[in-house]
Design a protein around this motif. Structure first.
Motif: not given
Length: 333
Positions: A193-202, A215-222, A317-326
């Motif tokens: 909402w503040l700076v635009g859509p997320i296109e990719r992440l790890v 389930v996970e209770d701690t997360v870091h995302a770039i 969300n779904l990309a974030a979950l895939r990233s944690t697995e891959q």
């Protein structure tokens, strides 16, 4: 002239559904009913909230009520099937976050919403925070120049605020559980909402502290929001209940501090922060969200978070979950 109340149906009166029931009532603009499949909970809420009619399931409620609008507050994997059924009946939709746990039947829902000219919104309540909205206005209007970076840091002691977390949807990713789908999704949506859509992440995530779940209770995302670099840090076990969102722009820095109900800005090195306070409590945010949804139904304003914006965050969300697995960067699809 007396305003005609909208017939509003709440689906599910667990913690969040009960808050919606209470807060829609506070608007004075809704004639309320609810459905709840658990008999004991249904009877308890019916006794406590005598202004709302109660039903054992969605079909019974639809047959009796013919509602104008519905709030879907069930576990996330049920959201889209229930939304499709309601849209078929011509009912406007406010769907709790996250929109779903998969992309199944999303296109069917989008088509129904278009064909029947319905308002469909996703209940990302951070968009109802006055001080965050004020900061966004300043950023969007270019007060600090183009955004370059967003840094989000948040945490709380989840068992204090949701003591039943072991017994509810939270315990299983399939029903919307875990920190990514339960809490980080709010932050992703606010960041977009503040700076635009997320296109990719790890994303790196782990279960570190919460007892009784895996389930996970701690997360870091770039993240990458186009040309804007992002970082999100969240845990659900620290003692302080805090959230800060910092947006670094070319000509200044803006910072939202939710726990202090303020936003601050600085445009020159070594000058003091300027700040604006807008106190609020949690119910006030949900009342604002309820009024905004009713306004959207009446054609006064767009929804705070549209179905398409909620779908974008679901993809994140779904990309974030895939990233944690891959264990690698993932493109948001």
């Amino acid at each position: 002239m007396t305003q005609v109340k909208k017939k509003v149906l709440i689906i599910g009166v667990g913690s969040i559904g009960l808050r919606h029931l209470r807060c829609f009532h506070q608007t004075g603009r809704a004639d309320l009913a609810f459905c709840e499949i658990q008999p004991a909970l249904r009877d308890q809420v019916a006794r406590e909230y005598g202004f709302a009619r109660s039903y054992a399931d969605l079909e019974a409620a639809l047959n009796a009520e013919h509602p104008d609008a519905a709030i879907i507050a069930t576990p996330a994997h049920l959201h889209v099937p229930q939304a499709v059924r309601l849209a078929e009946a011509g009912v406007h939709l406010l769907i709790e976050k996250p929109l779903s746990t998969t992309l199944d039947r999303i296109d069917e829902l989008r088509q129904l919403v278009r064909e029947k000219n319905l308002v469909a919104a996703v209940a990302y309540v951070y968009r109802a925070i006055p001080v965050l909205a004020a900061m966004r206005t300043a950023i969007v209007e270019g007060r600090f120049g183009p955004p370059l970076q967003i840094i989000v840091v948040a945490g709380q002691h989840f068992p204090t605020y949701r003591p039943a977390y072991r017994e509810i949807y939270y315990r299983d990713r399939a029903t919307g559980g875990g920190a990514i789908q339960d809490a980080l999704t709010h932050l992703f949506n606010a960041g977009e909402w503040l700076v635009g859509p997320i296109e990719r992440l790890v994303v790196d995530a782990a279960h570190l502290a919460l007892e009784g779940v895996e389930v996970e209770d701690t997360v870091h995302a770039i993240t990458r929001h186009g040309g804007v670099l992002g970082f999100y840090s969240l845990n659900q076990h620290q003692a302080p209940n805090e959230i800060t969102i910092t947006v670094v722009c070319r000509q200044g820095t803006a910072r939202f501090e939710g726990h202090l109900t303020r936003w601050r800005w600085m445009t020159k090195p070594e000058e003091p922060w300027c700040e604006e306070h807008m106190p609020y409590d949690r119910d006030e945010l949900f009342i604002r969200q309820a009024n905004a949804f009713l306004d959207a139904i009446e054609g006064f304003a767009p929804p705070l978070c549209s179905l398409e914006e909620g779908l974008q965050t679901l993809r994140v969300n779904l990309a974030a979950l895939r990233s944690t697995e891959q264990k690698t960067w993932v493109q948001v699809m």
